[in-house]
Write an enzyme that holds these catalytic residues in place. Sequence first.
Site, PDB file in Angstrom:
ATOM      1  N   ARG A 180     -49.010  -6.300  14.098  1.00 53.07           N
ATOM      2  CA  ARG A 180     -47.736  -6.780  13.547  1.00 53.07           C
ATOM      3  C   ARG A 180     -47.221  -8.022  14.266  1.00 53.07           C
ATOM      4  O   ARG A 180     -46.308  -8.681  13.772  1.00 53.07           O
ATOM      5  CB  ARG A 180     -46.688  -5.670  13.645  1.00 53.07           C
ATOM      6  CG  ARG A 180     -46.870  -4.557  12.682  1.00 53.07           C
ATOM      7  CD  ARG A 180     -45.603  -4.213  11.922  1.00 53.07           C
ATOM      8  NE  ARG A 180     -44.493  -3.796  12.722  1.00 53.07           N
ATOM      9  CZ  ARG A 180     -43.943  -2.566  12.686  1.00 53.07           C
ATOM     10  NH1 ARG A 180     -44.458  -1.641  11.905  1.00 53.07           N
ATOM     11  NH2 ARG A 180     -42.890  -2.287  13.397  1.00 53.07           N
ATOM     12  N   ARG A 214     -50.432   1.682   6.428  1.00 54.92           N
ATOM     13  CA  ARG A 214     -49.718   2.862   5.906  1.00 54.92           C
ATOM     14  C   ARG A 214     -50.566   3.632   4.908  1.00 54.92           C
ATOM     15  O   ARG A 214     -51.407   4.407   5.312  1.00 54.92           O
ATOM     16  CB  ARG A 214     -48.376   2.469   5.262  1.00 54.92           C
ATOM     17  CG  ARG A 214     -47.448   3.671   5.143  1.00 54.92           C
ATOM     18  CD  ARG A 214     -46.126   3.284   4.525  1.00 54.92           C
ATOM     19  NE  ARG A 214     -45.338   2.433   5.383  1.00 54.92           N
ATOM     20  CZ  ARG A 214     -44.465   2.892   6.275  1.00 54.92           C
ATOM     21  NH1 ARG A 214     -44.275   4.171   6.423  1.00 54.92           N
ATOM     22  NH2 ARG A 214     -43.764   2.055   7.016  1.00 54.92           N
ATOM     23  N   ASP A 225     -41.639  -2.648   0.566  1.00 59.51           N
ATOM     24  CA  ASP A 225     -41.193  -1.810  -0.565  1.00 59.51           C
ATOM     25  C   ASP A 225     -39.938  -0.990  -0.271  1.00 59.51           C
ATOM     26  O   ASP A 225     -39.029  -0.914  -1.098  1.00 59.51           O
ATOM     27  CB  ASP A 225     -42.336  -0.908  -1.043  1.00 59.51           C
ATOM     28  CG  ASP A 225     -42.902  -0.024   0.052  1.00 59.51           C
ATOM     29  OD1 ASP A 225     -42.634  -0.300   1.248  1.00 59.51           O
ATOM     30  OD2 ASP A 225     -43.598   0.950  -0.266  1.00 59.51           O
ATOM     31  N   THR A 267     -44.779  -8.030   4.503  1.00 64.52           N
ATOM     32  CA  THR A 267     -45.325  -6.818   5.148  1.00 64.52           C
ATOM     33  C   THR A 267     -46.803  -7.045   5.397  1.00 64.52           C
ATOM     34  O   THR A 267     -47.504  -7.577   4.528  1.00 64.52           O
ATOM     35  CB  THR A 267     -45.140  -5.549   4.293  1.00 64.52           C
ATOM     36  OG1 THR A 267     -46.021  -4.529   4.787  1.00 64.52           O
ATOM     37  CG2 THR A 267     -45.463  -5.760   2.819  1.00 64.52           C
ATOM     38  N   ASP A 289     -48.948  -4.950   5.296  1.00 71.02           N
ATOM     39  CA  ASP A 289     -49.733  -4.023   4.464  1.00 71.02           C
ATOM     40  C   ASP A 289     -50.216  -4.650   3.147  1.00 71.02           C
ATOM     41  O   ASP A 289     -51.147  -4.137   2.527  1.00 71.02           O
ATOM     42  CB  ASP A 289     -48.918  -2.767   4.136  1.00 71.02           C
ATOM     43  CG  ASP A 289     -48.487  -2.017   5.376  1.00 71.02           C
ATOM     44  OD1 ASP A 289     -49.020  -2.309   6.460  1.00 71.02           O
ATOM     45  OD2 ASP A 289     -47.598  -1.151   5.264  1.00 71.02           O
ATOM     46  N   ARG A 309     -35.777   0.072  10.342  1.00 67.95           N
ATOM     47  CA  ARG A 309     -35.758   0.933   9.156  1.00 67.95           C
ATOM     48  C   ARG A 309     -34.366   1.575   9.173  1.00 67.95           C
ATOM     49  O   ARG A 309     -33.832   1.860  10.243  1.00 67.95           O
ATOM     50  CB  ARG A 309     -36.863   1.970   9.223  1.00 67.95           C
ATOM     51  CG  ARG A 309     -38.238   1.315   9.464  1.00 67.95           C
ATOM     52  CD  ARG A 309     -39.390   2.161   9.041  1.00 67.95           C
ATOM     53  NE  ARG A 309     -40.654   1.565   9.455  1.00 67.95           N
ATOM     54  CZ  ARG A 309     -41.332   0.664   8.753  1.00 67.95           C
ATOM     55  NH1 ARG A 309     -40.881   0.241   7.587  1.00 67.95           N
ATOM     56  NH2 ARG A 309     -42.477   0.167   9.195  1.00 67.95           N
ATOM     57  N   GLY A 331     -40.909  -2.914   8.705  1.00 65.10           N
ATOM     58  CA  GLY A 331     -41.880  -3.386   9.699  1.00 65.10           C
ATOM     59  C   GLY A 331     -41.885  -4.906   9.730  1.00 65.10           C
ATOM     60  O   GLY A 331     -42.048  -5.544   8.696  1.00 65.10           O
ATOM     61  N   ASP A 372     -48.949  -4.457   0.273  1.00 63.36           N
ATOM     62  CA  ASP A 372     -48.907  -3.446  -0.790  1.00 63.36           C
ATOM     63  C   ASP A 372     -47.739  -3.662  -1.766  1.00 63.36           C
ATOM     64  O   ASP A 372     -47.188  -2.700  -2.292  1.00 63.36           O
ATOM     65  CB  ASP A 372     -48.832  -2.037  -0.179  1.00 63.36           C
ATOM     66  CG  ASP A 372     -47.619  -1.854   0.720  1.00 63.36           C
ATOM     67  OD1 ASP A 372     -46.969  -2.857   1.057  1.00 63.36           O
ATOM     68  OD2 ASP A 372     -47.330  -0.698   1.091  1.00 63.36           O
TER      69      ASP A 372
HETATM   70  O1  F6P Z   1     -45.393  -1.425   7.063  1.00 62.00           O
HETATM   71  C1  F6P Z   1     -45.950  -1.984   8.192  1.00 62.00           C
HETATM   72  C2  F6P Z   1     -46.454  -0.920   9.115  1.00 62.00           C
HETATM   73  O2  F6P Z   1     -46.888  -1.525  10.310  1.00 62.00           O
HETATM   74  C3  F6P Z   1     -47.541  -0.014   8.547  1.00 62.00           C
HETATM   75  O3  F6P Z   1     -48.803  -0.627   8.570  1.00 62.00           O
HETATM   76  C4  F6P Z   1     -47.419   1.183   9.433  1.00 62.00           C
HETATM   77  O4  F6P Z   1     -47.924   2.338   8.801  1.00 62.00           O
HETATM   78  C5  F6P Z   1     -45.930   1.278   9.637  1.00 62.00           C
HETATM   79  O5  F6P Z   1     -45.411  -0.018   9.443  1.00 62.00           O
HETATM   80  C6  F6P Z   1     -45.479   1.762  10.973  1.00 62.00           C
HETATM   81  O6  F6P Z   1     -44.103   1.928  10.922  1.00 62.00           O
HETATM   82  P1  F6P Z   1     -43.130   2.046  12.164  1.00 62.00           P
HETATM   83  O7  F6P Z   1     -42.907   0.668  12.682  1.00 62.00           O
HETATM   84  O8  F6P Z   1     -41.875   2.600  11.605  1.00 62.00           O
HETATM   85  O9  F6P Z   1     -43.817   2.918  13.154  1.00 62.00           O
END
Ligand code: F6P
Length: 334
Positions: free
Chosen positions: A263, A174, A105, A128, A130, A74, A13, A132
């Site tokens: 984001r 998340r 992570d 990130t 998050d 990803r 992300g 985390d």
């Molecule tokens: O890790 C950042 C994040 O925005 C989280 O807060 C969220 O759960 C996730 O990515 C969403 O992922 P994607 O962009 O794959 O939908």
Amino acid sequence: MSIQKIALLTSGGDAPGMNAAIRSIVLAAHHYHLSTLGFHSGYNGLIDDESTELSLGDVNGIIHRGGTILKSARCPAMLTEEGLKKAAATLIKENVDALIVIGGDGSFSGLLALSKYWQGQVIGIPATIDNDIDGTDFSIGFSTAVNTGIEAIDKIRDTAEAFERIFIVELMGRHSGHITFNVGIACAAEQILSFENFSQVDEKAKLNQLANEIKHAQQNRHASYIIVIAENLWQGGAVKLSEQLKEYAGIECTACILGYMQRGGSPVAKDRILATKMGVAAVQNIMAGKNQIMIGEQNNQLIAFSLALAIKHQKKVSESLIAAQENILALTAQ
Ligand code: F6P
């Protein structure tokens, strides 16, 4: 071994401040007379050997931009032996001595897995929203995401006041409550529902309790009532919770999912500065021969932290924040 070429990529992300980190890595690499290769679209660029040599000109005017000029993704292929071997082959072919990954992570797990197939140095920079990642007080992007959440909810508060409405606002993170808790506190949310203080176990009792608290607050002095909730906390999220409150208690709530707006956007000062410090430190740690580390910041001191330990998910939301909410603020908000 003398280092001549480093590579970098942004993965997972995207987070505001990634561009600031890219810029500072390129500037620091230039200082040490290293060439810098930027791989495109996270690990996909490594697997498909798609990269650009980054010059000082490429990183001009990007410190204030959200997203990432290198693009992000990803990459499930990094969970396979074939993908890891391809990524390693690219690094060997391109004569890369060290790889910096800016991400969270999942990206760091990929980096550690890659280390089994490639002998170069690997360094992580935590980015990130998050927050985390263990071993660092803050990850790049978190502060901006919190500010974005605050700005959005302040606006929701205006309309909530005008209509005397109840809002349930869902925030990202998340499985971690850092964004939800911090935004909730800063917006004076009447309820903060996060992993640290709430769960769906005993659903009916939880709904009853919530309904009673809302009704009590409405009978007293609240013209508006804002509940912030962490994504993935309640099955079906804010929308489902609002439907259940209507069904079980006749309470009308408006659900609002802030989602991906958290984001994006221009990074706040804290993220630009953190990213810049971490980018320089990453290159310095490469020059010092470090491997399999993440650059972290604890108590205002930059540190080199074990990459393997960074992904253990031990970092908790501040206990004093939770205690203040649970023992004082939540009670007076009713
Ligand atoms: O890790 C950042 C994040 O925005 C989280 O807060 C969220 O759960 C996730 O990515 C969403 O992922 P994607 O962009 O794959 O939908």
